[in-house]
Design a protein around this motif. Structure first.
Motif, PDB file in Angstrom:
ATOM      1  N   UNK A   1     -11.976  44.558 -16.271  1.00 49.86           N
ATOM      2  CA  UNK A   1     -11.594  44.464 -17.626  1.00 49.86           C
ATOM      3  C   UNK A   1     -11.739  45.657 -18.318  1.00 49.86           C
ATOM      4  N   UNK A   2     -11.191  45.851 -19.461  1.00 50.92           N
ATOM      5  CA  UNK A   2     -11.576  47.438 -20.205  1.00 50.92           C
ATOM      6  C   UNK A   2     -12.693  47.215 -21.174  1.00 50.92           C
TER       7      UNK A   2
ATOM      8  N   UNK B   1     -26.100  39.898 -23.038  1.00 50.32           N
ATOM      9  CA  UNK B   1     -25.165  39.266 -24.050  1.00 50.32           C
ATOM     10  C   UNK B   1     -23.972  38.741 -23.248  1.00 50.32           C
ATOM     11  N   UNK B   2     -23.386  40.139 -22.478  1.00 48.42           N
ATOM     12  CA  UNK B   2     -22.210  40.009 -21.691  1.00 48.42           C
ATOM     13  C   UNK B   2     -22.355  39.202 -20.486  1.00 48.42           C
ATOM     14  N   UNK B   3     -23.707  38.988 -20.065  1.00 47.02           N
ATOM     15  CA  UNK B   3     -24.039  38.081 -18.724  1.00 47.02           C
ATOM     16  C   UNK B   3     -23.530  36.615 -19.040  1.00 47.02           C
TER      17      UNK B   3
ATOM     18  N   UNK C   1     -15.217  35.164 -19.357  1.00 47.12           N
ATOM     19  CA  UNK C   1     -14.561  35.933 -20.039  1.00 47.12           C
ATOM     20  C   UNK C   1     -14.497  37.493 -19.543  1.00 47.12           C
ATOM     21  N   UNK C   2     -14.895  37.461 -18.394  1.00 43.19           N
ATOM     22  CA  UNK C   2     -14.970  39.112 -17.712  1.00 43.19           C
ATOM     23  C   UNK C   2     -13.696  39.466 -17.481  1.00 43.19           C
TER      24      UNK C   2
ATOM     25  N   UNK D   1     -16.737  41.097 -11.275  1.00 42.49           N
ATOM     26  CA  UNK D   1     -18.026  40.602 -10.631  1.00 42.49           C
ATOM     27  C   UNK D   1     -19.000  41.496 -10.182  1.00 42.49           C
ATOM     28  N   UNK D   2     -20.216  41.039 -10.299  1.00 38.40           N
ATOM     29  CA  UNK D   2     -21.273  41.970  -9.632  1.00 38.40           C
ATOM     30  C   UNK D   2     -21.810  42.849 -10.751  1.00 38.40           C
ATOM     31  N   UNK D   3     -22.824  43.785 -10.376  1.00 40.79           N
ATOM     32  CA  UNK D   3     -23.228  44.655 -11.232  1.00 40.79           C
ATOM     33  C   UNK D   3     -22.324  45.635 -12.107  1.00 40.79           C
ATOM     34  N   UNK D   4     -22.290  45.823 -13.230  1.00 40.90           N
ATOM     35  CA  UNK D   4     -21.505  46.539 -13.997  1.00 40.90           C
ATOM     36  C   UNK D   4     -22.217  48.041 -13.957  1.00 40.90           C
TER      37      UNK D   4
END
Lengths: 169, 169
Positions: free
Chosen positions: B2-3, B93-95, B100-101, B145-148
């Motif tokens: 995602x952007x 927060x994003x986690x 919606x990733x 998915x996974x670490x950002x």
């Protein structure tokens, strides 16, 4: 500070249609989009002291479009800009141009090399973390004196679509 | 993928004219340029699942312009986007938005924080090597998915002038 613009060649003919990869030319679409990018750079009043190009046809054609649009009066071929080229050769070349370190330059080449070169100048290591589309641009500010690698900063990274916006037809 | 679009607030009133830094609003020029940037994003068909904004007035106004231009129906204030905010709070927060990733997000905030956040997502450390102008944009592709942090890639970094080009008046 001077500005270094690393510009990827435009869209080129498929690999299958040419015996040698280095002979693949820009497609009509590649030619058109590259001209639009060059024109936009011109409108932004960007000027290069010199355009350095990879010797491969698709890069040379891209560099010639930049030159013919009036972005620079000088164009030189730098073999190190061919795929898998060594950035040290450019650093050596550039070291011989110290008197013009306040000028802006364009390097026209290939991916992933351009992205890796940029990463090396900025972070002193390459990590394949910059996404550079065909006819896309990386803009780097390099210090006027001292080491370039690890002391440069990124001020621009764009795909043609973000640069041309609605201008693109 | 995602952007993630990290957007710096527009030009704000001088520090001297407001008692509290957080109350400084956009200037008329800041408002105008920010609207032009927002309109260009809209023309590029960019849409945000949500706009997250720093609580400071100049950032909130910037976020409201993005929203009113139709870039998102949702706007939330994220205190971590205030100056010196902790990116871990955004990551937490994003986690909580894992479902919606695959959506695109906008974060509206301040420098050098936005640049540092971007650097952390891309290289896992901050180094102040990204030059982000007011109303400028950083575009990052983050893995679904996974670490950002350390697994994201940079696809866009632009000052308003490179985005607006001749559209700017």
């Amino acid at each position: 500070m001077s500005n270094l613009y690393l510009i990827r060649h435009g869209i080129a003919a498929d690999r299958g249609t040419y015996q040698k990869d280095e002979q693949r030319p820009l497609t009509p679409e590649g030619d058109r989009k590259t001209r639009q990018v060059a024109l936009t750079l011109k409108q932004l009043k960007i000027q290069f002291h010199c355009i350095l190009s990879s010797p491969l046809v698709r890069a040379r054609q891209t560099a010639e479009i930049l030159q013919s649009t009036g972005l620079s009066s000088r164009l030189e071929i730098l073999p190190a800009l061919a795929p898998d080229g060594d950035i040290q050769q450019w650093l050596d070349w550039y070291g011989n141009h110290d008197k013009t370190r306040d000028k802006d330059w364009a390097l026209v080449g290939h991916q992933p090399d351009l992205g890796n070169w940029a990463e090396y100048l900025i972070w002193q290591k390459s990590a394949d973390v910059l996404i550079v589309k065909k006819a896309g641009i990386i803009g780097i500010k390099i210090p006027k004196q001292g080491m370039i690698q690890g002391n440069s900063r990124l001020f621009w990274l764009t795909a043609p679509k973000f640069l041309l916006g609605l201008n693109e037809r």
